[in-house]
Scaffold this active site. Structure first.
Site, PDB file in Angstrom:
ATOM      1  N   LYS A  10       0.829  -1.205   0.000  1.00  0.00           N
ATOM      2  CA  LYS A  10       0.000   0.000   0.000  1.00  0.00           C
ATOM      3  C   LYS A  10       0.872   1.267   0.000  1.00  0.00           C
ATOM      4  O   LYS A  10       2.099   1.185   0.217  1.00  0.00           O
ATOM      5  CB  LYS A  10      -0.901  -0.043   1.236  1.00  0.00           C
ATOM      6  CG  LYS A  10      -1.882  -1.218   1.232  1.00  0.00           C
ATOM      7  CD  LYS A  10      -2.791  -1.137   2.443  1.00  0.00           C
ATOM      8  CE  LYS A  10      -3.711  -2.336   2.514  1.00  0.00           C
ATOM      9  NZ  LYS A  10      -4.695  -2.188   3.614  1.00  0.00           N
ATOM     10  N   TYR A  50     -12.501  -2.000  -3.017  1.00  0.00           N
ATOM     11  CA  TYR A  50     -12.930  -2.099  -1.616  1.00  0.00           C
ATOM     12  C   TYR A  50     -14.451  -2.047  -1.468  1.00  0.00           C
ATOM     13  O   TYR A  50     -14.953  -1.690  -0.394  1.00  0.00           O
ATOM     14  CB  TYR A  50     -12.260  -0.991  -0.799  1.00  0.00           C
ATOM     15  CG  TYR A  50     -10.823  -1.319  -0.410  1.00  0.00           C
ATOM     16  CD1 TYR A  50     -10.516  -2.489   0.282  1.00  0.00           C
ATOM     17  CD2 TYR A  50      -9.779  -0.450  -0.691  1.00  0.00           C
ATOM     18  CE1 TYR A  50      -9.207  -2.795   0.650  1.00  0.00           C
ATOM     19  CE2 TYR A  50      -8.467  -0.744  -0.319  1.00  0.00           C
ATOM     20  CZ  TYR A  50      -8.198  -1.924   0.354  1.00  0.00           C
ATOM     21  OH  TYR A  50      -6.909  -2.232   0.739  1.00  0.00           O
ATOM     22  N   ASN A 113      -1.556  -0.255   7.049  1.00  0.00           N
ATOM     23  CA  ASN A 113      -1.039  -1.559   7.488  1.00  0.00           C
ATOM     24  C   ASN A 113      -0.167  -2.255   6.427  1.00  0.00           C
ATOM     25  O   ASN A 113      -0.091  -3.472   6.375  1.00  0.00           O
ATOM     26  CB  ASN A 113      -2.185  -2.444   7.976  1.00  0.00           C
ATOM     27  CG  ASN A 113      -3.238  -2.688   6.917  1.00  0.00           C
ATOM     28  OD1 ASN A 113      -3.108  -2.211   5.787  1.00  0.00           O
ATOM     29  ND2 ASN A 113      -4.268  -3.436   7.256  1.00  0.00           N
ATOM     30  N   HIS A 116      -1.916  -5.542   1.565  1.00  0.00           N
ATOM     31  CA  HIS A 116      -3.232  -6.188   1.433  1.00  0.00           C
ATOM     32  C   HIS A 116      -2.995  -7.536   0.778  1.00  0.00           C
ATOM     33  O   HIS A 116      -2.115  -7.646  -0.080  1.00  0.00           O
ATOM     34  CB  HIS A 116      -4.159  -5.352   0.538  1.00  0.00           C
ATOM     35  CG  HIS A 116      -5.380  -6.114   0.109  1.00  0.00           C
ATOM     36  ND1 HIS A 116      -6.523  -6.161   0.873  1.00  0.00           N
ATOM     37  CD2 HIS A 116      -5.621  -6.905  -0.974  1.00  0.00           C
ATOM     38  CE1 HIS A 116      -7.412  -6.939   0.268  1.00  0.00           C
ATOM     39  NE2 HIS A 116      -6.885  -7.407  -0.857  1.00  0.00           N
ATOM     40  N   GLU A 127     -10.384  -9.288  -7.307  1.00  0.00           N
ATOM     41  CA  GLU A 127      -9.401  -8.217  -7.085  1.00  0.00           C
ATOM     42  C   GLU A 127      -8.325  -8.174  -8.177  1.00  0.00           C
ATOM     43  O   GLU A 127      -7.942  -7.097  -8.629  1.00  0.00           O
ATOM     44  CB  GLU A 127      -8.701  -8.421  -5.736  1.00  0.00           C
ATOM     45  CG  GLU A 127      -9.629  -8.265  -4.543  1.00  0.00           C
ATOM     46  CD  GLU A 127      -8.982  -8.708  -3.227  1.00  0.00           C
ATOM     47  OE1 GLU A 127      -9.641  -8.567  -2.184  1.00  0.00           O
ATOM     48  OE2 GLU A 127      -7.820  -9.202  -3.235  1.00  0.00           O
TER      49      GLU A 127
HETATM   50  P1  CMP Z   1      -7.067  -4.667   3.956  1.00  0.00           P
HETATM   51  O1  CMP Z   1      -6.558  -6.010   4.270  1.00  0.00           O
HETATM   52  O2  CMP Z   1      -6.563  -3.987   2.727  1.00  0.00           O
HETATM   53  O3  CMP Z   1      -8.668  -4.717   3.867  1.00  0.00           O
HETATM   54  C1  CMP Z   1      -9.479  -3.611   4.128  1.00  0.00           C
HETATM   55  C2  CMP Z   1      -8.728  -2.462   4.709  1.00  0.00           C
HETATM   56  O4  CMP Z   1      -9.525  -1.533   5.403  1.00  0.00           O
HETATM   57  C3  CMP Z   1      -7.774  -2.972   5.773  1.00  0.00           C
HETATM   58  O5  CMP Z   1      -6.735  -3.691   5.197  1.00  0.00           O
HETATM   59  C4  CMP Z   1      -7.398  -1.673   6.462  1.00  0.00           C
HETATM   60  O6  CMP Z   1      -6.430  -0.955   5.725  1.00  0.00           O
HETATM   61  C5  CMP Z   1      -8.730  -0.953   6.416  1.00  0.00           C
HETATM   62  N1  CMP Z   1      -9.472  -1.107   7.664  1.00  0.00           N
HETATM   63  C6  CMP Z   1      -9.995  -2.216   8.171  1.00  0.00           C
HETATM   64  N2  CMP Z   1     -10.630  -1.967   9.339  1.00  0.00           N
HETATM   65  C7  CMP Z   1     -10.480  -0.647   9.551  1.00  0.00           C
HETATM   66  C8  CMP Z   1     -10.906   0.226  10.583  1.00  0.00           C
HETATM   67  N3  CMP Z   1     -11.619  -0.211  11.624  1.00  0.00           N
HETATM   68  N4  CMP Z   1     -10.562   1.513  10.474  1.00  0.00           N
HETATM   69  C9  CMP Z   1      -9.836   1.945   9.410  1.00  0.00           C
HETATM   70  N5  CMP Z   1      -9.425   1.176   8.395  1.00  0.00           N
HETATM   71  C10 CMP Z   1      -9.740  -0.111   8.471  1.00  0.00           C
END
Ligand code: CMP
Length: 139
Positions: A10, A50, A113, A116, A127
């Site tokens: 990301k 998403y 984070n 993904h 995806e």
């Molecule tokens: P990802 O695995 O890409 O899937 C969905 C993404 O949404 C997740 O990683 C985070 O980056 C984001 N995400 C999931 N939960 C939350 C949350 N509670 N608040 C903010 N971002 C979130």
């Protein structure tokens, strides 16, 4: 069973110079890179990518974040690739992800984070088509 999975580094991971580290971990594990590109996601593609989170309170911020800079997308192939890669990246929240996982070692946030990864064969099919065309794959 030999599977394929989609991984994104990301915008936070690219900004922090973690692309090589992430790819290296998957290569050392024995997973094979079968497609790879750097791109900046359009707003439309991000909303589609998403869409399962469209009703969540964090959806708008998530779309802003994933379009905030370049990402590196890859398709990895190997035995049980989907579950193996999910284990290697760790749980969504970097604060809770165990050391040794990518998020556990490099993230302190739930949104930023680093990576993904697809959570099922169906997610991979959906995806990967948003990001890659058939000609992007090695023969
Ligand atoms: P990802 O695995 O890409 O899937 C969905 C993404 O949404 C997740 O990683 C985070 O980056 C984001 N995400 C999931 N939960 C939350 C949350 N509670 N608040 C903010 N971002 C979130």
């Amino acid at each position: 069973m030999i599977e394929r999975t989609l991984v994104l580094v990301k915008p936070d991971g690219v900004r922090r110079g973690l692309v090589g580290e992430v790819i290296s971990r998957f290569e050392r594990k024995g997973l094979k890179l079968v497609a790879l590109k750097i791109l900046r996601m359009s707003r439309e593609k991000a909303m589609d990518f998403y869409s399962v989170h469209a009703d969540k309170p964090f959806y708008k911020d998530l779309v802003e974040f994933i379009t905030s800079g370049p990402i590196v997308a890859m398709v990895l192939e190997g035995d049980s690739a989907i579950s193996v890669v999910r284990q290697m990246i760790g749980p969504t929240d970097g604060r809770k992800a165990p050391p040794g996982t990518i998020r556990g070692d490099f993230a302190l946030s739930i949104q930023e984070n680093v990576v993904h990864a697809s959570d099922s064969p169906e997610s991979f099919e959906r995806e990967s088509k948003i990001i890659f065309s058939p000609e992007d794959y090695v023969a």
